[in-house]
Design a protein around this motif. Structure first.
Motif, PDB file in Angstrom:
ATOM      1  N   TYR A 163      -2.209   2.751  20.585  1.00 29.29           N
ATOM      2  CA  TYR A 163      -1.678   2.150  19.362  1.00 29.29           C
ATOM      3  C   TYR A 163      -2.181   0.730  19.158  1.00 29.29           C
ATOM      4  CZ  TYR A 163       1.664   0.728  15.807  1.00 29.29           C
ATOM      5  OH  TYR A 163       2.220   0.264  14.654  1.00 29.29           O
ATOM      6  N   THR A 164      -2.350  -0.022  20.234  1.00 32.40           N
ATOM      7  CA  THR A 164      -2.750  -1.440  20.131  1.00 32.40           C
ATOM      8  C   THR A 164      -4.260  -1.640  20.194  1.00 32.40           C
ATOM      9  OG1 THR A 164      -2.498  -1.703  22.532  1.00 32.40           O
ATOM     10  CG2 THR A 164      -0.585  -2.196  21.153  1.00 32.40           C
ATOM     11  N   SER A 165      -5.015  -0.556  20.308  1.00 33.35           N
ATOM     12  CA  SER A 165      -6.473  -0.708  20.453  1.00 33.35           C
ATOM     13  C   SER A 165      -7.129  -1.304  19.212  1.00 33.35           C
ATOM     14  CB  SER A 165      -7.110   0.652  20.777  1.00 33.35           C
ATOM     15  OG  SER A 165      -6.846   1.589  19.733  1.00 33.35           O
ATOM     16  N   ASN A 166      -6.487  -1.166  18.061  1.00 38.03           N
ATOM     17  CA  ASN A 166      -7.074  -1.683  16.815  1.00 38.03           C
ATOM     18  C   ASN A 166      -6.589  -3.092  16.458  1.00 38.03           C
ATOM     19  OD1 ASN A 166      -8.460   0.763  16.401  1.00 38.03           O
ATOM     20  ND2 ASN A 166      -6.664   1.671  15.406  1.00 38.03           N
ATOM     21  N   PHE A 167      -5.813  -3.707  17.324  1.00 39.60           N
ATOM     22  CA  PHE A 167      -5.277  -5.035  17.032  1.00 39.60           C
ATOM     23  C   PHE A 167      -5.897  -6.073  17.960  1.00 39.60           C
ATOM     24  CE2 PHE A 167      -1.995  -2.110  15.630  1.00 39.60           C
ATOM     25  CZ  PHE A 167      -1.622  -2.639  14.400  1.00 39.60           C
ATOM     26  N   GLU A 168      -5.946  -7.280  17.477  1.00 40.38           N
ATOM     27  CA  GLU A 168      -6.369  -8.404  18.302  1.00 40.38           C
ATOM     28  C   GLU A 168      -5.194  -8.867  19.155  1.00 40.38           C
ATOM     29  OE1 GLU A 168      -9.350  -9.518  18.589  1.00 40.38           O
ATOM     30  OE2 GLU A 168     -10.255  -8.322  16.984  1.00 40.38           O
ATOM     31  N   ALA A 169      -5.498  -9.319  20.354  1.00 43.04           N
ATOM     32  CA  ALA A 169      -4.442  -9.701  21.291  1.00 43.04           C
ATOM     33  C   ALA A 169      -3.591 -10.836  20.753  1.00 43.04           C
ATOM     34  CB  ALA A 169      -5.057 -10.084  22.635  1.00 43.04           C
ATOM     35  N   GLN A 170      -4.191 -11.737  19.961  1.00 45.20           N
ATOM     36  CA  GLN A 170      -3.434 -12.887  19.464  1.00 45.20           C
ATOM     37  C   GLN A 170      -2.544 -12.529  18.277  1.00 45.20           C
ATOM     38  OE1 GLN A 170      -6.705 -12.670  19.584  1.00 45.20           O
ATOM     39  NE2 GLN A 170      -7.683 -13.140  17.609  1.00 45.20           N
ATOM     40  N   ASP A 171      -2.659 -11.319  17.760  1.00 50.46           N
ATOM     41  CA  ASP A 171      -1.869 -10.925  16.597  1.00 50.46           C
ATOM     42  C   ASP A 171      -0.580 -10.186  16.956  1.00 50.46           C
ATOM     43  OD1 ASP A 171      -3.792 -11.998  14.962  1.00 50.46           O
ATOM     44  OD2 ASP A 171      -4.872 -10.099  14.720  1.00 50.46           O
ATOM     45  N   ILE A 172      -0.466  -9.759  18.201  1.00 51.10           N
ATOM     46  CA  ILE A 172       0.699  -8.944  18.577  1.00 51.10           C
ATOM     47  C   ILE A 172       1.232  -9.367  19.940  1.00 51.10           C
ATOM     48  CG2 ILE A 172       0.033  -6.900  17.251  1.00 51.10           C
ATOM     49  CD1 ILE A 172      -1.154  -5.735  19.804  1.00 51.10           C
ATOM     50  N   ILE A 173       2.489  -9.039  20.155  1.00 52.27           N
ATOM     51  CA  ILE A 173       3.113  -9.174  21.472  1.00 52.27           C
ATOM     52  C   ILE A 173       3.476  -7.767  21.941  1.00 52.27           C
ATOM     53  CG2 ILE A 173       5.091 -10.057  22.753  1.00 52.27           C
ATOM     54  CD1 ILE A 173       5.221 -12.379  20.843  1.00 52.27           C
TER      55      ILE A 173
END
Length: 238
Positions: A163-173
């Motif tokens: 699920y988090t593979s498409n997000f940048e690390a700085q955009d999500i916790i």
């Protein structure tokens, strides 16, 4: 065509039904009382089953969006209650649940245990799930709960990574799967009492249904007996 057809072969209207009920009301009352009292006695004497129960609480993996595009969808749970239950009851999960463990439990038995003795619920207002495992054997609930959590953790974390593979690390916790309260050996017995209220309601309906039909069954046998002796009476009259 005969004009003097027996009265017994005539059609019965609603008044005939009411007459039968009134004439044989004591049969109906007796059948109802016997069935209801006998069933109530069995219901009251049904013993409570004793189970041991192990409880665990784990944290649902989730993602929190930092930009907050929609305040109502800021936090996304990767596994909701329905999805987790589907995973629990799936054939692949049951097939691998006790594989390689000391517990000699087949796939069919594992599915039966999950279906009947494993309960999962979400703690209201939180992101935590409560897992309850019950068994008549004191040592089984702990072992089963541990294996369920052990098998569920990689599934939950893999789903989170996808699920988090498409997000940048700085955009999500990201919050990973975490066991908040591990299961422990049960130290007390939980009594499972049958739903006697529901049984009483069903018994009342069944007793009333059978009692309502009892006058007509009695009337049927009376008429059948009358048909058998009528030719003999007509012979005597001649």
């Amino acid at each position: 065509m005969r004009d003097d057809q027996p009265f017994l072969d005539a059609e019965i209207d609603l008044n005939d039904y009411l007459d039968i009920i009134l004439q044989k009301k004591w049969i109906m009352i007796t059948v109802f009382l016997v069935l209801f009292l006998y069933g109530t006695l069995i219901n009251l004497l049904t013993p409570s089953e004793k189970y041991y129960q192990a409880t665990a609480i784990f944290e649902n993996p989730r993602v929190e969006y930092l930009p907050d595009p929609n305040p109502q969808m800021r936090i996304r749970e990767v596994l909701n209650l329905e999805n987790t239950i589907v995973i629990f009851r799936s054939v692949p999960f049951a097939k691998t649940l006790f594989k390689g463990t000391k517990l000699k439990i087949s796939q069919n038995e594992a599915q039966r245990i999950i279906q009947n003795h494993v309960r999962l619920k979400k703690i209201f207002g939180t992101y935590f799930f409560e897992l309850e495992v019950s068994s008549k054997d004191k040592e089984r609930p702990l072992a089963i709960a541990q294996e369920i959590l052990k098998k569920l953790e990689p599934i939950a974390n893999d789903a989170l990574k996808k699920y988090t593979s498409n997000f940048e690390a700085q955009d999500i916790i990201v919050t990973n799967f975490r066991i908040f309260y591990p299961p422990v050996m049960p130290d007390r017995v939980t009594k499972v009492v049958p739903n006697k209220k529901l049984r009483t309601i069903l018994l009342l309906l069944m007793s009333g249904f059978l009692a309502l039909w009892s006058p007509f069954i009695a009337e049927f046998f009376d008429r059948r007996k009358h048909r058998q002796i009528r030719p003999f009476l007509e012979t005597i009259d001649k």
